[in-house]
Design a protein around this motif. Structure first.
Motif, short mmCIF file in Angstrom:
data_model
loop_
_atom_site.label_atom_id
_atom_site.label_comp_id
_atom_site.label_asym_id
_atom_site.label_seq_id
_atom_site.Cartn_x
_atom_site.Cartn_y
_atom_site.Cartn_z
N TYR A 63 -28.33 -40.92 63.50
CA TYR A 63 -29.30 -40.06 62.53
C TYR A 63 -28.21 -39.42 61.47
O TYR A 63 -28.70 -39.27 60.26
CB TYR A 63 -29.78 -39.02 63.34
CG TYR A 63 -31.02 -39.56 64.40
CD1 TYR A 63 -31.74 -40.70 63.97
CD2 TYR A 63 -31.10 -39.02 65.50
CE1 TYR A 63 -32.62 -41.19 64.85
CE2 TYR A 63 -31.90 -39.61 66.43
CZ TYR A 63 -32.77 -40.63 66.25
OH TYR A 63 -33.73 -41.10 66.90
N TYR A 64 -27.08 -39.16 61.79
CA TYR A 64 -26.14 -38.39 60.94
C TYR A 64 -25.87 -39.51 59.74
O TYR A 64 -25.74 -38.93 58.62
CB TYR A 64 -24.81 -37.90 61.62
CG TYR A 64 -23.91 -39.01 62.36
CD1 TYR A 64 -22.77 -39.36 61.11
CD2 TYR A 64 -24.19 -39.87 63.26
CE1 TYR A 64 -21.84 -40.48 61.50
CE2 TYR A 64 -23.30 -40.77 63.77
CZ TYR A 64 -22.06 -40.97 62.98
OH TYR A 64 -21.06 -41.90 63.33
N ARG A 65 -25.78 -40.80 60.15
CA ARG A 65 -25.57 -41.67 58.97
C ARG A 65 -26.64 -41.82 58.38
O ARG A 65 -26.51 -42.17 57.03
CB ARG A 65 -25.25 -43.05 59.70
CG ARG A 65 -23.97 -42.94 60.62
CD ARG A 65 -23.55 -44.55 60.78
NE ARG A 65 -22.44 -44.58 61.96
CZ ARG A 65 -21.11 -44.80 61.44
NH1 ARG A 65 -20.83 -44.59 60.29
NH2 ARG A 65 -20.10 -44.89 62.23
N VAL A 66 -27.97 -41.87 58.81
CA VAL A 66 -29.17 -41.68 57.79
C VAL A 66 -29.04 -40.62 57.13
O VAL A 66 -29.37 -40.81 55.67
CB VAL A 66 -30.44 -41.87 58.83
CG1 VAL A 66 -31.66 -41.92 57.95
CG2 VAL A 66 -30.47 -42.96 59.80
N ALA A 67 -28.99 -39.53 57.67
CA ALA A 67 -28.99 -38.36 56.73
C ALA A 67 -27.88 -38.39 55.50
O ALA A 67 -28.15 -38.06 54.27
CB ALA A 67 -28.46 -37.00 57.43
N SER A 68 -26.69 -38.89 55.64
CA SER A 68 -25.72 -39.27 54.71
C SER A 68 -26.20 -40.15 53.58
O SER A 68 -26.06 -39.85 52.41
CB SER A 68 -24.38 -39.64 55.26
OG SER A 68 -23.46 -39.98 54.22
N ILE A 69 -27.06 -41.07 53.98
CA ILE A 69 -27.55 -42.04 52.88
C ILE A 69 -28.59 -41.32 52.33
O ILE A 69 -28.63 -41.78 50.96
CB ILE A 69 -28.01 -43.36 53.57
CG1 ILE A 69 -26.67 -44.40 54.25
CG2 ILE A 69 -28.82 -44.20 53.11
CD1 ILE A 69 -27.35 -45.39 55.30
N ILE A 70 -29.42 -40.71 52.98
CA ILE A 70 -30.61 -40.12 52.10
C ILE A 70 -29.79 -39.15 51.11
O ILE A 70 -30.62 -39.20 50.01
CB ILE A 70 -31.32 -39.54 52.99
CG1 ILE A 70 -32.16 -40.49 54.12
CG2 ILE A 70 -32.19 -38.26 52.35
CD1 ILE A 70 -33.07 -39.56 55.24
N ASN A 71 -29.02 -38.35 51.19
CA ASN A 71 -28.29 -37.44 50.38
C ASN A 71 -27.73 -38.24 49.23
O ASN A 71 -27.69 -37.80 47.91
CB ASN A 71 -27.23 -36.56 51.04
CG ASN A 71 -27.77 -35.69 52.02
OD1 ASN A 71 -28.65 -35.27 51.91
ND2 ASN A 71 -26.82 -35.33 53.17
#
Length: 345
Positions: A63-71
């Motif tokens: 999930y932390y990687r997903v959040a980084s991509i979203i940003n």
């Protein structure tokens, strides 16, 4: 560019099958792919690849990687002050759809309530039904968490229509949630009256939900419970099971309200036997219905009776009860005073 996009997608698909290559190597390959696309000034393919990788990370629960991509994706879809760029409505919908899925996966309801309204205010040139299906379904689940059944029904229905338009197999699953929310909302609208839903009515899972809805319409509690016992298609769905008790409670309330309507007084034991309900469950439901003023009446506990008021509101009846109690007390006091006076003289 299409050939390039197809090649990148093929590589990502191959890498996403299992984790034989190791997470570190996969991340390195993804980063090199992003850098190459940036250098080639292929912004659209860079964007699409990020969305694709974000979905892969979501499936892998990173999930932390997903959040980084979203940003990163938001930075190219928003103005410097952080407001949405209206000219990039279609891209923003894709980003918000990914963020909504992340919120759902991490149970971040606070962030979900902030993100979801933004998706409804965007003016995409041609909203992709595949994306709108995801957004609307997750919106329905958000409202279900808040016990806002009518809003959930509307969102699930829009999600179902979007999935159907896109030819997505998830339309059938979303239709089950449409029926669930519809019953929880105690709606008189039958979802199966719509042309879109009729196309699925003979499917095993949908047929079970249709039987449940028919029992609901007929106020038939026995058929309702029997349908639940007989159909694994309902009880094996974890999401439906989460709301089974609220649904059962709604059904009991509806049946009870209909059953007691013609009576003035009934023994509570008799009602429990007729509706095949545990006495404790029946008493709890009756108390709540009386407190919510959905039943105009009271429970006579010493005599185990439900007394109903049909010609006056429950509030006026309670006032009459209080007035009668005060009058009885006054009469008793007056008699005591007269008796005391007689002894004095």
């Amino acid at each position: 560019r299409n050939e390039c996009g197809d090649t990148v997608n093929a590589v990502l698909e191959a890498l996403s099958v299992g984790k034989q290559s190791g997470e570190k190597l996969l991340s390195t390959i993804y980063e090199l792919t992003f850098a190459a696309l940036k250098a080639a000034n292929n912004e659209r393919l860079w964007f699409n690849t990020n969305i694709k990788v974000g979905k892969l990370y979501l499936q892998q629960k990173e999930y932390y990687r997903v959040a980084s991509i979203i940003n990163q994706l938001k930075q190219v879809c928003q103005h410097p002050d952080g407001t949405d760029d209206a000219t990039k409505g279609t891209s923003l919908l894709e980003v918000y759809a990914l963020e909504i899925q992340l919120c759902a996966a991490t149970n971040n309801t606070q962030q979900m309530h902030q993100v979801y309204p933004r998706t409804l205010n965007l003016n995409a040139a041609v909203p992709d039904p595949r994306i709108m299906g995801i957004i609307r379904e997750e919106g329905g689940k958000m409202y279900m968490t808040d016990n806002e059944w009518s809003e959930a029904y509307n969102e699930f229905y829009e999600g179902f229509r979007a999935y159907q338009e896109a030819g997505n197999a998830r339309a059938k699953l979303c239709l089950k949630y449409v029926v669930l929310a519809n019953m929880l909302a105690t709606s008189n609208i039958n979802p199966f009256d719509g042309r879109e839903a009729k196309a699925f009515q003979d499917e095993t899972e949908i047929a079970a939900m249709r039987q449940l809805r028919q029992a609901y319409d007929a106020n038939d509690l026995r058929s309702f419970e029997l349908t639940l016992k007989k159909n694994n298609a309902i009880t094996q769905d974890p999401y439906i099971m989460r709301y089974l008790e609220p649904l059962r409670r709604k059904m009991i309330e509806q049946v009870l309200l209909s059953y007691v309507k013609p009576y003035q007084r009934l023994t509570i034991d008799f009602i429990a036997s007729q509706l095949n309900l545990p006495l404790s469950t029946l008493q709890d439901v009756l108390i709540d219905l009386i407190l919510d003023q959905r039943i105009a009446g009271k429970i006579d506990q010493p005599n185990n009776l439900l007394i109903l008021y049909h010609h006056q509101s429950s509030s006026s009846s309670m006032q009459n009860d209080r007035a009668q109690a005060i009058q009885n007390w006054a009469d008793t006091f007056d008699r005591l005073a007269q008796s005391a006076a007689g002894r004095v003289f």
